[in-house]
Write a protein that holds these residues in place. Structure first.
Motif, PDB file in Angstrom:
ATOM      1  N   GLU A 196      -4.130   2.562 -10.328  1.00  0.00           N
ATOM      2  CA  GLU A 196      -5.376   2.936  -9.663  1.00  0.00           C
ATOM      3  C   GLU A 196      -5.944   1.791  -8.827  1.00  0.00           C
ATOM      4  O   GLU A 196      -6.847   2.003  -8.013  1.00  0.00           O
ATOM      5  CB  GLU A 196      -6.413   3.392 -10.687  1.00  0.00           C
ATOM      6  CG  GLU A 196      -6.898   2.300 -11.631  1.00  0.00           C
ATOM      7  CD  GLU A 196      -7.984   2.780 -12.575  1.00  0.00           C
ATOM      8  OE1 GLU A 196      -8.648   1.919 -13.176  1.00  0.00           O
ATOM      9  OE2 GLU A 196      -8.165   4.002 -12.705  1.00  0.00           O
ATOM     10  N   ASN A 197      -5.431   0.582  -9.008  1.00  0.00           N
ATOM     11  CA  ASN A 197      -5.896  -0.553  -8.203  1.00  0.00           C
ATOM     12  C   ASN A 197      -5.102  -0.724  -6.912  1.00  0.00           C
ATOM     13  O   ASN A 197      -5.497  -1.506  -6.045  1.00  0.00           O
ATOM     14  CB  ASN A 197      -5.803  -1.843  -9.022  1.00  0.00           C
ATOM     15  CG  ASN A 197      -6.738  -1.834 -10.211  1.00  0.00           C
ATOM     16  OD1 ASN A 197      -7.900  -1.487 -10.082  1.00  0.00           O
ATOM     17  ND2 ASN A 197      -6.224  -2.204 -11.370  1.00  0.00           N
ATOM     18  N   THR A 198      -3.983  -0.022  -6.773  1.00  0.00           N
ATOM     19  CA  THR A 198      -3.159  -0.157  -5.585  1.00  0.00           C
ATOM     20  C   THR A 198      -3.813   0.550  -4.402  1.00  0.00           C
ATOM     21  O   THR A 198      -4.236   1.698  -4.532  1.00  0.00           O
ATOM     22  CB  THR A 198      -1.769   0.463  -5.822  1.00  0.00           C
ATOM     23  OG1 THR A 198      -1.141  -0.202  -6.922  1.00  0.00           O
ATOM     24  CG2 THR A 198      -0.880   0.305  -4.585  1.00  0.00           C
ATOM     25  N   PRO A 199      -3.898  -0.103  -3.241  1.00  0.00           N
ATOM     26  CA  PRO A 199      -4.474   0.573  -2.075  1.00  0.00           C
ATOM     27  C   PRO A 199      -3.709   1.850  -1.722  1.00  0.00           C
ATOM     28  O   PRO A 199      -2.476   1.832  -1.600  1.00  0.00           O
ATOM     29  CB  PRO A 199      -4.344  -0.470  -0.965  1.00  0.00           C
ATOM     30  CG  PRO A 199      -4.311  -1.782  -1.666  1.00  0.00           C
ATOM     31  CD  PRO A 199      -3.562  -1.509  -2.942  1.00  0.00           C
ATOM     32  N   SER A 256      -8.716   5.140   0.445  1.00  0.00           N
ATOM     33  CA  SER A 256      -9.422   5.052   1.718  1.00  0.00           C
ATOM     34  C   SER A 256      -8.880   6.087   2.682  1.00  0.00           C
ATOM     35  O   SER A 256      -7.796   6.645   2.489  1.00  0.00           O
ATOM     36  CB  SER A 256      -9.272   3.656   2.330  1.00  0.00           C
ATOM     37  OG  SER A 256      -9.725   2.644   1.459  1.00  0.00           O
ATOM     38  N   GLU A 306       0.851  -1.185   0.000  1.00  0.00           N
ATOM     39  CA  GLU A 306       0.000   0.000   0.000  1.00  0.00           C
ATOM     40  C   GLU A 306       0.887   1.235   0.000  1.00  0.00           C
ATOM     41  O   GLU A 306       2.046   1.194   0.400  1.00  0.00           O
ATOM     42  CB  GLU A 306      -0.898   0.035   1.241  1.00  0.00           C
ATOM     43  CG  GLU A 306      -0.129   0.261   2.545  1.00  0.00           C
ATOM     44  CD  GLU A 306      -1.031   0.346   3.771  1.00  0.00           C
ATOM     45  OE1 GLU A 306      -0.901   1.355   4.499  1.00  0.00           O
ATOM     46  OE2 GLU A 306      -1.829  -0.577   4.013  1.00  0.00           O
ATOM     47  N   HIS A 355      -9.221   7.367  -8.566  1.00  0.00           N
ATOM     48  CA  HIS A 355      -8.474   6.207  -8.073  1.00  0.00           C
ATOM     49  C   HIS A 355      -9.449   5.295  -7.337  1.00  0.00           C
ATOM     50  O   HIS A 355     -10.057   5.698  -6.339  1.00  0.00           O
ATOM     51  CB  HIS A 355      -7.354   6.668  -7.132  1.00  0.00           C
ATOM     52  CG  HIS A 355      -6.426   5.585  -6.701  1.00  0.00           C
ATOM     53  ND1 HIS A 355      -5.313   5.244  -7.420  1.00  0.00           N
ATOM     54  CD2 HIS A 355      -6.450   4.758  -5.637  1.00  0.00           C
ATOM     55  CE1 HIS A 355      -4.679   4.258  -6.815  1.00  0.00           C
ATOM     56  NE2 HIS A 355      -5.351   3.945  -5.727  1.00  0.00           N
ATOM     57  N   CYS A 356      -9.602   4.057  -7.823  1.00  0.00           N
ATOM     58  CA  CYS A 356     -10.686   3.211  -7.334  1.00  0.00           C
ATOM     59  C   CYS A 356     -10.412   2.577  -5.980  1.00  0.00           C
ATOM     60  O   CYS A 356     -11.280   1.920  -5.408  1.00  0.00           O
ATOM     61  CB  CYS A 356     -11.002   2.123  -8.354  1.00  0.00           C
ATOM     62  SG  CYS A 356      -9.660   0.960  -8.639  1.00  0.00           S
ATOM     63  N   ASN A 357      -9.201   2.761  -5.447  1.00  0.00           N
ATOM     64  CA  ASN A 357      -8.858   2.066  -4.200  1.00  0.00           C
ATOM     65  C   ASN A 357      -8.267   3.035  -3.185  1.00  0.00           C
ATOM     66  O   ASN A 357      -7.189   2.812  -2.633  1.00  0.00           O
ATOM     67  CB  ASN A 357      -7.878   0.932  -4.480  1.00  0.00           C
ATOM     68  CG  ASN A 357      -7.878  -0.141  -3.414  1.00  0.00           C
ATOM     69  OD1 ASN A 357      -8.462   0.027  -2.351  1.00  0.00           O
ATOM     70  ND2 ASN A 357      -7.214  -1.248  -3.687  1.00  0.00           N
TER      71      ASN A 357
END
Length: 229
Positions: free
Chosen positions: A182-185, A225, A158, A221-223
């Motif tokens: 963009e898939n990386t947390p 948080s 991450e 970015h889809c991931n």
């Protein structure tokens, strides 16, 4: 291996795992928002011996899933790889926290299969990295190389950024997101004053502003948080 501290149980530091956390002293950065300033700027009066640590670990086999190694900056420790080898030989998972300034060390750790999870701090956008790490004219290329190493490694990892008023604006984050998939947390960490800072003038963003930033970045970015302080 220099061990400055040991948290014997954490349910937060290693995602989805029960772990302990080892703290190493010393760092090559001087991030003004660092919340472990005493580990960075002072040599600890007392260290925990490897013998003591591995004695503790032998009693936690079957209880703990893994060990988190953090700092300071662990990759500055000359015995880090040998230390990780001993931990892996006992059957534990290993999570490494790093600032990415030592890509050669990171590459060796990954090649030897010694890290199961790596969390790397991205302190700021490349244009403001010198400010963020307290080093004028900082060369960002080793950090960028470490990002590439992790992205190509195939191991769980991450990236994360601790957000402060002094170093970050909403406009800075697209440059950070462009550094990795963009898939990386990617975690936005809310800065909180631990009372143990290098620069006591740092200020964090309010929670709602952090949530707004997360929501904005989630469109790119889809991931992404938010870790609240």
């Amino acid at each position: 291996m220099n061990i400055a501290g040991l948290q014997k149980l954490t349910l937060l530091d290693y995602p989805g795992k029960t772990a302990c956390t080892v703290f190493t002293p010393g760092c090559n950065f001087r991030c003004p928002f660092c919340h472990n300033a005493l580990l960075v700027t002072h040599s600890p009066e007392e260290l925990i011996s490897e013998e003591e640590f591995f004695s503790f670990l032998s009693k936690r086999q079957g209880i703990l899933d893994g060990i988190c190694i953090t700092g300071g900056e662990p990759t500055l420790q000359k015995d880090l790889i040998a230390f990780m080898e001993k931990i892996k030989a006992m059957g534990f998972l290993v999570k490494l926290d790093t600032n990415g300034a030592k890509p050669d060390i990171l590459k060796e750790i990954i090649a030897k299969g010694l890290a199961d999870y790596v969390a790397m701090d991205i302190k700021a956008s490349p244009a403001r990295y010198g400010e963020a790490v307290g080093i004028k004219d900082f060369d960002f290329s080793p950090v960028k190389e470490s990002i590439c190493i992790l992205e190509e490694s195939g191991i769980d990892h991450e990236f994360r950024t601790t957000v402060t008023d002094e170093l970050h604006t909403e406009e800075n984050f697209p440059a950070i997101l462009s550094l990795f998939s963009e898939n990386t947390p990617y975690f936005l960490q809310q800065f909180k004053d631990s009372g143990n800072l290098i620069d006591k003038s740092c200020h964090g963003w309010e929670t709602q502003r952090m949530k707004n930033l997360r929501d904005t970045l989630a469109l790119q970015h889809c991931n992404v948080s938010l870790r609240e302080g």
